[in-house]
Motif scaffolding. Structure first.
Motif, PDB file in Angstrom:
ATOM      1  N   HIS A  24     -10.174 -19.544   5.071  1.00  0.00           N
ATOM      2  CA  HIS A  24     -10.435 -19.983   3.755  1.00  0.00           C
ATOM      3  C   HIS A  24     -11.590 -19.757   3.257  1.00  0.00           C
ATOM      4  CE1 HIS A  24     -11.554 -23.316   6.177  1.00  0.00           C
ATOM      5  NE2 HIS A  24     -12.554 -23.751   5.151  1.00  0.00           N
ATOM      6  N   VAL A  25     -12.053 -19.869   2.146  1.00  0.00           N
ATOM      7  CA  VAL A  25     -13.459 -19.846   1.504  1.00  0.00           C
ATOM      8  C   VAL A  25     -13.644 -21.055   0.513  1.00  0.00           C
ATOM      9  CG1 VAL A  25     -12.745 -18.347  -0.395  1.00  0.00           C
ATOM     10  CG2 VAL A  25     -14.943 -18.331   0.498  1.00  0.00           C
ATOM     11  N   HIS A  26     -14.851 -21.583   0.645  1.00  0.00           N
ATOM     12  CA  HIS A  26     -15.601 -22.556  -0.385  1.00  0.00           C
ATOM     13  C   HIS A  26     -15.963 -21.800  -1.676  1.00  0.00           C
ATOM     14  CE1 HIS A  26     -14.432 -25.940   2.170  1.00  0.00           C
ATOM     15  NE2 HIS A  26     -14.832 -25.244   2.999  1.00  0.00           N
ATOM     16  N   VAL A  27     -16.061 -22.021  -2.735  1.00  0.00           N
ATOM     17  CA  VAL A  27     -16.675 -21.597  -3.655  1.00  0.00           C
ATOM     18  C   VAL A  27     -17.491 -22.546  -4.554  1.00  0.00           C
ATOM     19  CG1 VAL A  27     -16.366 -19.948  -5.761  1.00  0.00           C
ATOM     20  CG2 VAL A  27     -14.918 -19.547  -3.994  1.00  0.00           C
ATOM     21  N   LYS A  35     -11.733 -24.831  -2.876  1.00  0.00           N
ATOM     22  CA  LYS A  35     -11.315 -24.327  -1.557  1.00  0.00           C
ATOM     23  C   LYS A  35     -10.078 -23.550  -1.675  1.00  0.00           C
ATOM     24  CE  LYS A  35     -10.569 -25.820   3.176  1.00  0.00           C
ATOM     25  NZ  LYS A  35     -10.288 -27.220   4.059  1.00  0.00           N
ATOM     26  N   VAL A  36     -10.401 -22.452  -1.216  1.00  0.00           N
ATOM     27  CA  VAL A  36      -9.125 -21.548  -1.450  1.00  0.00           C
ATOM     28  C   VAL A  36      -8.716 -20.689   0.273  1.00  0.00           C
ATOM     29  CG1 VAL A  36      -8.287 -19.133  -2.590  1.00  0.00           C
ATOM     30  CG2 VAL A  36      -9.933 -20.806  -3.599  1.00  0.00           C
ATOM     31  N   MET A  60     -11.317 -13.336  -8.375  1.00  0.00           N
ATOM     32  CA  MET A  60     -12.466 -12.766  -7.588  1.00  0.00           C
ATOM     33  C   MET A  60     -11.948 -12.608  -6.223  1.00  0.00           C
ATOM     34  SD  MET A  60     -15.793 -14.159  -9.594  1.00  0.00           S
ATOM     35  CE  MET A  60     -15.281 -15.807 -10.105  1.00  0.00           C
ATOM     36  N   VAL A  61     -11.450 -14.092  -5.763  1.00  0.00           N
ATOM     37  CA  VAL A  61     -11.205 -14.007  -4.232  1.00  0.00           C
ATOM     38  C   VAL A  61     -10.097 -13.024  -3.835  1.00  0.00           C
ATOM     39  CG1 VAL A  61      -9.736 -15.648  -2.442  1.00  0.00           C
ATOM     40  CG2 VAL A  61     -11.319 -16.512  -4.065  1.00  0.00           C
ATOM     41  N   GLU A  62      -9.011 -12.850  -4.656  1.00  0.00           N
ATOM     42  CA  GLU A  62      -8.085 -11.530  -4.490  1.00  0.00           C
ATOM     43  C   GLU A  62      -8.991 -10.074  -4.339  1.00  0.00           C
ATOM     44  OE1 GLU A  62      -4.056  -9.954  -6.213  1.00  0.00           O
ATOM     45  OE2 GLU A  62      -4.804 -11.792  -6.936  1.00  0.00           O
TER      46      GLU A  62
END
Length: 77
Positions: A24-27, A35-36, A60-62
């Motif tokens: 996952h990533v935090h933005v 959190k994604v 953006m995450v995609e």
């Protein structure tokens, strides 16, 4: 907290003490945080972002998913 990417004022990062969670990533931006999950891409938690911003962050995450996953696996093994 390794920063993976900075884009349009957003900071994409993960915490070094979360190896037992799925990738996952935090933005963060301007006091808001999200959190994604990366596989599949889905919202885990949001604090402060509006729906329109969330949609943009998810896009953006995609777009950068491969880079984000690579950084995750490189760091956690």
């Amino acid at each position: 907290m390794p920063t993976i990417l900075r884009l349009d004022g957003y900071r994409f990062y993960f915490y070094s003490h979360e190896p037992n969670e799925p990738p996952h990533v935090h933005v963060d931006k301007g006091g808001a945080s999200i959190k994604v999950w990366l596989d599949p891409i889905s919202l885990a938690r949001n604090t402060g972002f509006r729906r329109q911003e969330i949609n943009g962050i998810m896009t953006m995450v995609e777009a950068h998913r491969a880079r984000l996953l690579e950084a995750w696996h490189e760091y956690f093994g």
